[in-house]
Design a protein around this motif. Sequence first.
Motif, PDB file in Angstrom:
ATOM      1  N   LEU A   1       0.802  -1.213   0.000  1.00  0.00           N
ATOM      2  CA  LEU A   1       0.000   0.000   0.000  1.00  0.00           C
ATOM      3  C   LEU A   1       0.842   1.274   0.000  1.00  0.00           C
ATOM      4  CD1 LEU A   1      -2.913  -1.003   2.404  1.00  0.00           C
ATOM      5  CD2 LEU A   1      -3.021  -0.699  -0.073  1.00  0.00           C
ATOM      6  N   ASP A   2       2.055   1.207   0.511  1.00  0.00           N
ATOM      7  CA  ASP A   2       2.913   2.396   0.513  1.00  0.00           C
ATOM      8  C   ASP A   2       3.280   2.825  -0.903  1.00  0.00           C
ATOM      9  OD1 ASP A   2       2.866   2.609   3.228  1.00  0.00           O
ATOM     10  OD2 ASP A   2       4.773   1.578   3.550  1.00  0.00           O
ATOM     11  N   THR A   3       3.374   1.866  -1.810  1.00  0.00           N
ATOM     12  CA  THR A   3       3.768   2.187  -3.182  1.00  0.00           C
ATOM     13  C   THR A   3       2.606   2.064  -4.174  1.00  0.00           C
ATOM     14  OG1 THR A   3       4.479  -0.114  -3.500  1.00  0.00           O
ATOM     15  CG2 THR A   3       6.152   1.492  -2.809  1.00  0.00           C
ATOM     16  N   TYR A   4       1.598   1.267  -3.837  1.00  0.00           N
ATOM     17  CA  TYR A   4       0.422   1.107  -4.705  1.00  0.00           C
ATOM     18  C   TYR A   4      -0.815   1.134  -3.811  1.00  0.00           C
ATOM     19  CZ  TYR A   4      -2.478  -0.423  -8.593  1.00  0.00           C
ATOM     20  OH  TYR A   4      -3.429  -0.483  -9.585  1.00  0.00           O
ATOM     21  N   PRO A   5      -1.390   2.318  -3.584  1.00  0.00           N
ATOM     22  CA  PRO A   5      -2.418   2.498  -2.560  1.00  0.00           C
ATOM     23  C   PRO A   5      -3.829   2.109  -2.998  1.00  0.00           C
ATOM     24  CG  PRO A   5      -1.873   4.611  -3.529  1.00  0.00           C
ATOM     25  CD  PRO A   5      -0.960   3.610  -4.169  1.00  0.00           C
ATOM     26  N   ILE A   6      -3.972   0.896  -3.527  1.00  0.00           N
ATOM     27  CA  ILE A   6      -5.260   0.362  -3.956  1.00  0.00           C
ATOM     28  C   ILE A   6      -5.436  -0.994  -3.298  1.00  0.00           C
ATOM     29  CG2 ILE A   6      -6.729  -0.285  -5.897  1.00  0.00           C
ATOM     30  CD1 ILE A   6      -5.948   2.608  -6.069  1.00  0.00           C
ATOM     31  N   LEU A   7      -6.568  -1.200  -2.614  1.00  0.00           N
ATOM     32  CA  LEU A   7      -6.803  -2.461  -1.911  1.00  0.00           C
ATOM     33  C   LEU A   7      -8.170  -3.017  -2.286  1.00  0.00           C
ATOM     34  CD1 LEU A   7      -5.994  -4.602   0.161  1.00  0.00           C
ATOM     35  CD2 LEU A   7      -6.999  -3.136   1.945  1.00  0.00           C
ATOM     36  N   GLY A   8      -8.172  -4.154  -2.987  1.00  0.00           N
ATOM     37  CA  GLY A   8      -9.408  -4.867  -3.296  1.00  0.00           C
ATOM     38  C   GLY A   8      -9.626  -5.973  -2.280  1.00  0.00           C
ATOM     39  N   ILE A   9     -10.853  -6.064  -1.733  1.00  0.00           N
ATOM     40  CA  ILE A   9     -11.092  -7.013  -0.639  1.00  0.00           C
ATOM     41  C   ILE A   9     -12.190  -8.026  -0.964  1.00  0.00           C
ATOM     42  CG2 ILE A   9     -10.230  -5.474   1.152  1.00  0.00           C
ATOM     43  CD1 ILE A   9     -13.172  -4.788   1.823  1.00  0.00           C
ATOM     44  N   ASP A  10     -12.537  -8.185  -2.241  1.00  0.00           N
ATOM     45  CA  ASP A  10     -13.559  -9.154  -2.632  1.00  0.00           C
ATOM     46  C   ASP A  10     -12.896 -10.486  -2.932  1.00  0.00           C
ATOM     47  OD1 ASP A  10     -15.654 -10.616  -3.632  1.00  0.00           O
ATOM     48  OD2 ASP A  10     -15.946  -9.389  -5.430  1.00  0.00           O
ATOM     49  N   ASN A  11     -13.160 -11.485  -2.098  1.00  0.00           N
ATOM     50  CA  ASN A  11     -12.607 -12.820  -2.296  1.00  0.00           C
ATOM     51  C   ASN A  11     -13.604 -13.763  -2.966  1.00  0.00           C
ATOM     52  OD1 ASN A  11     -11.923 -15.746  -0.519  1.00  0.00           O
ATOM     53  ND2 ASN A  11     -10.359 -14.827  -1.823  1.00  0.00           N
ATOM     54  N   GLY A  12     -14.686 -13.201  -3.520  1.00  0.00           N
ATOM     55  CA  GLY A  12     -15.643 -14.041  -4.238  1.00  0.00           C
ATOM     56  C   GLY A  12     -16.371 -15.008  -3.329  1.00  0.00           C
ATOM     57  N   CYS A  13     -17.051 -14.470  -2.320  1.00  0.00           N
ATOM     58  CA  CYS A  13     -17.740 -15.304  -1.335  1.00  0.00           C
ATOM     59  C   CYS A  13     -18.664 -16.329  -1.989  1.00  0.00           C
ATOM     60  CB  CYS A  13     -18.526 -14.401  -0.384  1.00  0.00           C
ATOM     61  SG  CYS A  13     -19.430 -15.269   0.914  1.00  0.00           S
ATOM     62  N   VAL A  14     -19.331 -15.963  -3.072  1.00  0.00           N
ATOM     63  CA  VAL A  14     -20.321 -16.868  -3.680  1.00  0.00           C
ATOM     64  C   VAL A  14     -19.709 -17.871  -4.659  1.00  0.00           C
ATOM     65  CG1 VAL A  14     -22.280 -15.308  -3.414  1.00  0.00           C
ATOM     66  CG2 VAL A  14     -20.846 -15.120  -5.436  1.00  0.00           C
ATOM     67  N   TYR A  15     -18.402 -17.797  -4.898  1.00  0.00           N
ATOM     68  CA  TYR A  15     -17.769 -18.686  -5.877  1.00  0.00           C
ATOM     69  C   TYR A  15     -17.075 -19.842  -5.168  1.00  0.00           C
ATOM     70  CZ  TYR A  15     -18.658 -14.840  -9.060  1.00  0.00           C
ATOM     71  OH  TYR A  15     -19.272 -13.864  -9.789  1.00  0.00           O
ATOM     72  N   GLN A  16     -17.570 -21.032  -5.406  1.00  0.00           N
ATOM     73  CA  GLN A  16     -17.032 -22.204  -4.718  1.00  0.00           C
ATOM     74  C   GLN A  16     -15.849 -22.771  -5.492  1.00  0.00           C
ATOM     75  OE1 GLN A  16     -20.015 -25.029  -3.550  1.00  0.00           O
ATOM     76  NE2 GLN A  16     -21.471 -23.460  -2.947  1.00  0.00           N
ATOM     77  N   LYS A  17     -14.724 -22.106  -5.357  1.00  0.00           N
ATOM     78  CA  LYS A  17     -13.508 -22.607  -5.978  1.00  0.00           C
ATOM     79  C   LYS A  17     -12.321 -22.272  -5.102  1.00  0.00           C
ATOM     80  CE  LYS A  17     -13.323 -18.618  -9.151  1.00  0.00           C
ATOM     81  NZ  LYS A  17     -13.219 -18.222 -10.575  1.00  0.00           N
ATOM     82  N   LYS A  18     -11.243 -22.968  -5.334  1.00  0.00           N
ATOM     83  CA  LYS A  18     -10.049 -22.868  -4.499  1.00  0.00           C
ATOM     84  C   LYS A  18      -9.537 -21.430  -4.452  1.00  0.00           C
ATOM     85  CE  LYS A  18      -5.552 -25.118  -3.885  1.00  0.00           C
ATOM     86  NZ  LYS A  18      -4.595 -26.094  -4.464  1.00  0.00           N
ATOM     87  N   ARG A  19      -9.148 -21.007  -3.248  1.00  0.00           N
ATOM     88  CA  ARG A  19      -8.575 -19.684  -2.944  1.00  0.00           C
ATOM     89  C   ARG A  19      -9.627 -18.573  -2.892  1.00  0.00           C
ATOM     90  NH1 ARG A  19      -3.742 -17.861  -6.355  1.00  0.00           N
ATOM     91  NH2 ARG A  19      -5.144 -18.315  -8.085  1.00  0.00           N
ATOM     92  N   TYR A  20     -10.894 -18.933  -3.104  1.00  0.00           N
ATOM     93  CA  TYR A  20     -11.975 -17.957  -3.032  1.00  0.00           C
ATOM     94  C   TYR A  20     -13.007 -18.450  -2.008  1.00  0.00           C
ATOM     95  CZ  TYR A  20      -9.770 -16.265  -7.298  1.00  0.00           C
ATOM     96  OH  TYR A  20      -8.876 -15.790  -8.202  1.00  0.00           O
ATOM     97  N   ASN A  21     -14.289 -18.021  -2.168  1.00  0.00           N
ATOM     98  CA  ASN A  21     -15.381 -18.555  -1.360  1.00  0.00           C
ATOM     99  C   ASN A  21     -15.364 -18.074   0.094  1.00  0.00           C
ATOM    100  OD1 ASN A  21     -16.748 -21.749  -0.375  1.00  0.00           O
ATOM    101  ND2 ASN A  21     -17.799 -20.117  -1.454  1.00  0.00           N
ATOM    102  N   HIS A  22     -14.745 -16.902   0.335  1.00  0.00           N
ATOM    103  CA  HIS A  22     -14.719 -16.314   1.671  1.00  0.00           C
ATOM    104  C   HIS A  22     -15.185 -14.857   1.623  1.00  0.00           C
ATOM    105  CE1 HIS A  22     -11.998 -19.733   2.233  1.00  0.00           C
ATOM    106  NE2 HIS A  22     -12.179 -19.610   3.548  1.00  0.00           N
TER     107      HIS A  22
END
Length: 228
Positions: A188-209
Amino acid sequence: MRTFAISDIHGCCRSFESLLQKIGFEKSDELFLLGDYIDRGPASKGVFDLILKLKEENYKVQCLLGNHEEMMLHALHHPASSEAYSWKIWNGGIETLKSFGTGLVKNIDPKYLEFIYSLPRFIEKDRFIFVHAGLNFSIPDPFADEESMLWAFDDRPVVNIPWLSGRIVVHGHRIHPREQIKDDIGRLDTYPILGIDNGCVYQKKRYNHLYAVELHTMELSFQKNIDT
């Protein structure tokens, strides 16, 4: 006082409620919800009911408009349009209408529609800019492009660092694997953009939270989808 952000609940009311319990959300805290409360998940009405209940009980909850809420409003005013059909069939509108016990947006209790109409497209608080999808940094005033606030899809936009002047953009809309969310917090110090959507409705690996970030400490809390 702690400050949290959560995005893209998408009708997953049980997951949302469980995440609030996990972070121990209190009346002394502040919560920013970044849009897309509806569609795809089974309990869009329940999500609205929980948000409205929190606000009625004087919890500090500030809510943004998401592109799915905009699609729903379009379907209200243009029910025979191709966009309304697309919302229902391809973007989870049928699940939303089912949660309200109707097949038409116009039959939804006006209090929910009034709530959606009241939602802003961005909120600026302290050193944070909260927005559903992102900002258009290719123009002199990124706040002038309201469509990008709901629909921006560029995953790594070129950022106008001087315009941000130390502020951080927090958004949802585009799903990110949990490793990327953690990595982006570290940059964030060098690229101040934060996306926090982990795809809660998508049942696939690394997502679904569903994710919550506490913005003073940048601590992440997450809840696996328990709705679908």
